[in-house]
Write a protein that holds these residues in place. Sequence first.
Motif, mmCIF file in Angstrom:
data_model
loop_
_atom_site.group_PDB
_atom_site.id
_atom_site.type_symbol
_atom_site.label_atom_id
_atom_site.label_comp_id
_atom_site.label_asym_id
_atom_site.label_seq_id
_atom_site.Cartn_x
_atom_site.Cartn_y
_atom_site.Cartn_z
ATOM 1 N N THR A 186 0.950 -1.189 0.216
ATOM 2 C CA THR A 186 0.149 -0.439 0.569
ATOM 3 C C THR A 186 1.065 1.124 -0.132
ATOM 4 O O THR A 186 0.251 1.977 -0.161
ATOM 5 N N GLN B 294 2.673 9.428 -3.891
ATOM 6 C CA GLN B 294 1.952 9.342 -3.201
ATOM 7 C C GLN B 294 2.684 9.844 -1.679
ATOM 8 O O GLN B 294 3.587 9.634 -1.560
ATOM 9 N N GLU C 161 2.180 -3.158 -9.517
ATOM 10 C CA GLU C 161 1.527 -2.597 -11.065
ATOM 11 C C GLU C 161 2.626 -3.476 -12.104
ATOM 12 O O GLU C 161 1.855 -3.534 -13.450
ATOM 13 N N ILE D 138 -4.732 0.088 -3.642
ATOM 14 C CA ILE D 138 -4.049 -0.117 -4.844
ATOM 15 C C ILE D 138 -5.080 -0.116 -5.784
ATOM 16 O O ILE D 138 -4.509 0.002 -6.532
ATOM 17 N N LYS E 155 3.255 -0.033 -4.414
ATOM 18 C CA LYS E 155 2.292 -0.733 -5.548
ATOM 19 C C LYS E 155 2.638 0.162 -6.783
ATOM 20 O O LYS E 155 2.134 -0.819 -7.464
ATOM 21 N N SER F 131 -5.955 2.666 -7.417
ATOM 22 C CA SER F 131 -5.514 4.018 -7.635
ATOM 23 C C SER F 131 -5.110 4.112 -9.084
ATOM 24 O O SER F 131 -5.348 4.125 -10.064
#
Length: 492
Positions: free
Chosen positions: A52, A293, A61, A92, A57, A95
């Motif tokens: 997270t 983020q 991805e 997640i 992340k 996002s």
Amino acid sequence: MENIDKRNSRFSRRCHPPPFEQAAVSDREEADAGIGILDFFAGKNIFITGATGLLGKVIVEKIIRSTSVGKIYLLIKAKDKEAAFNRLNCEIMNSELFTCLKEKYGKSFEEFVKAKVIAVVGDICHPNLGMDFESIESIRKDVNVIIHSAACTTFNERYDVLFETNVNASQRVMRFAKTCTKLHLFTHMSTAYVAEGEEGVVLEKPLNIGGLDVADEISLLLKSSPNNIDAPKFFKKLGQQRASLVGYSTIYQLSKAMGEMCLNETRGDVPLLIIRPACIESCHSEPLPGWIQGMRMLDPAIISYGKGLMPASYANPKVPLDIIPADFVANLTIAAIAKHGNRHTSQPVVYYASSSLDNPITFFDIFEYLYEYFKDMPLTENANISKAKIFDDFEEFSKCLREEIMRRNGAGEDRNMIRRCNAIAHYVEQMCKIYEFAGFLKSRFHTGNTQKLIRKMSREEKLNFEVDVKIINWKMYFHDIYIPGVLKYATQ
């Protein structure tokens, strides 16, 4: 945000390297068969902590989008499976970072995610990582690679909190790893600044810090018993004392250094890969240029400068700030895992994800780029944007900062305005003090292992897993990607 979008025509491009990168790659000679990144990850099962967080992340991805990975188990702190699944979706998969995957799979995105990603209820600060028996058994028999990205990253958090999260918890993850029957590699996400005390070029090698004994620190913490009221202040002061004793500016760096040392001491025959990123900032190229983020190391300074609140800074203007885009760190991690996942090494392998040697950007350069960006587009109406004065003497910096803020705000004899200006100046001073170590860093981080990786990568791997910081045009990155990214994502 209209000005940002107009200024940055490339900001919304997704899922592929920008044109200038493609051109650079096309001029390179054809490489050999490469590392075999796609072959390595095909069907492999990965266990990831810290998914997270920013870097977690981006790694998740990229693996999902660019490889045919088997299953990805994500350890998520939650009260039950439903809550963990909700966090997986909300924090997640929903996002904006995952927009490319949603576009790729369309209506089948949710089905794809359910088949590929498994949310596991757990907590690295609990025995057995807080997992239930079923999850433990499934992961033990399935997992091939562990990526330990979870950490507390607050620089001056309480010593006991940082020790529990960054040292004890890392040992728990390693103890679990030693029970996994098909494990190829344990990957630990550390920080370049565990080497703060060294001068000159710092080589990629395991830590060996004289005067630092983890057992002594455990004993010290166990003996410490302040009352509940005094505990926060006591443990912050204790941590800062212990950090200073061995040459660290922050308690965070001390805890990450001890975490590395503990992993090496307890790993047994588990192969260990250590990634040490420097100052991680906005994605450069993919999947979403500018995405970030939270507020990172330089971001508060960018916002303050853009509002006209930072007329001066405290640093050596000639020192590089070791910035590394998040997607470069993710690509380096994935490529290094593929290279070392099939070979057993007796010693941990260390990679620095950094730019200070290969493509340095100094504090002087940074504030020049900030001035060029904000002089005609300040963040607040009528903000006074001028070139920042950079001081390597804190008293001179503080004096100039306070005088200039008073002058800009026309404080005069207005007591309320004087208090407001002093509060602004104090905030900027504290911000500069927290990151003082970076502004006067005497070390540069060697990237020999990364250079070997680049030479081994095939042409296609270099294009799809860019790790070479030499291709970064810092002015373009700041003006077209990084600053707009901070304004769009970090301030949400």
